[in-house]
Design a protein around this motif. Structure first.
Motif, PDB file in Angstrom:
ATOM      1  N   ASP A  14       0.795  -1.222   0.000  1.00 51.68           N
ATOM      2  CA  ASP A  14       0.000   0.000   0.000  1.00 51.68           C
ATOM      3  C   ASP A  14       0.834   1.283   0.000  1.00 51.68           C
ATOM      4  O   ASP A  14       0.319   2.351   0.299  1.00 51.68           O
ATOM      5  N   SER A  15       2.121   1.164  -0.339  1.00 50.68           N
ATOM      6  CA  SER A  15       2.948   2.372  -0.363  1.00 50.68           C
ATOM      7  C   SER A  15       4.112   2.188  -1.326  1.00 50.68           C
ATOM      8  O   SER A  15       4.446   1.064  -1.712  1.00 50.68           O
ATOM      9  N   LEU A  16       4.719   3.292  -1.697  1.00 49.07           N
ATOM     10  CA  LEU A  16       5.894   3.238  -2.555  1.00 49.07           C
ATOM     11  C   LEU A  16       7.030   2.488  -1.864  1.00 49.07           C
ATOM     12  O   LEU A  16       7.719   1.680  -2.485  1.00 49.07           O
ATOM     13  N   GLU A  17       7.196   2.712  -0.581  1.00 50.17           N
ATOM     14  CA  GLU A  17       8.227   2.001   0.184  1.00 50.17           C
ATOM     15  C   GLU A  17       7.962   0.494   0.179  1.00 50.17           C
ATOM     16  O   GLU A  17       8.881  -0.311   0.040  1.00 50.17           O
ATOM     17  N   GLY A  18       6.711   0.118   0.316  1.00 43.99           N
ATOM     18  CA  GLY A  18       6.339  -1.290   0.244  1.00 43.99           C
ATOM     19  C   GLY A  18       6.673  -1.892  -1.110  1.00 43.99           C
ATOM     20  O   GLY A  18       7.130  -3.034  -1.193  1.00 43.99           O
ATOM     21  N   MET A  19       6.437  -1.121  -2.177  1.00 44.22           N
ATOM     22  CA  MET A  19       6.774  -1.590  -3.526  1.00 44.22           C
ATOM     23  C   MET A  19       8.282  -1.786  -3.661  1.00 44.22           C
ATOM     24  O   MET A  19       8.741  -2.791  -4.209  1.00 44.22           O
ATOM     25  N   LYS A  20       9.052  -0.823  -3.162  1.00 42.55           N
ATOM     26  CA  LYS A  20      10.507  -0.930  -3.225  1.00 42.55           C
ATOM     27  C   LYS A  20      10.998  -2.161  -2.467  1.00 42.55           C
ATOM     28  O   LYS A  20      11.907  -2.851  -2.932  1.00 42.55           O
ATOM     29  N   ASN A  21      10.397  -2.432  -1.321  1.00 40.59           N
ATOM     30  CA  ASN A  21      10.805  -3.585  -0.520  1.00 40.59           C
ATOM     31  C   ASN A  21      10.420  -4.907  -1.169  1.00 40.59           C
ATOM     32  O   ASN A  21      11.094  -5.914  -0.963  1.00 40.59           O
TER      33      ASN A  21
END
Length: 68
Positions: free
Chosen positions: A5-12
């Motif tokens: 649910d976030s850009l950081e989550g996508m990066k991870n």
């Protein structure tokens, strides 16, 4: 896989997805066919030359060529 649910989550999530593409041939084929379906025109069975040419420079196609 849990919801992202976030850009950081996508990066991870990317390293795991990249690893799965490199190690799971069934998953790779599923992703490849999905991107192929997205790239072609509605109702078409093949890609246009220009679409195929530009798609061949994507990381997914490089991955496929590297593994074959």
């Amino acid at each position: 896989m849990e919801s992202i649910d976030s850009l950081e989550g996508m990066k991870n999530a990317l390293p795991g997805l990249r690893r799965r593409l490199n190690t799971d041939p069934v998953y790779f084929k599923k992703v490849y066919m999905h991107t192929f379906d997205l790239a072609k025109a509605p109702g078409a069975r093949t890609l246009t030359f220009d679409t195929g040419k530009s798609s061949s420079s994507s990381a997914l196609f490089h991955h496929y060529l590297r593994r074959s």
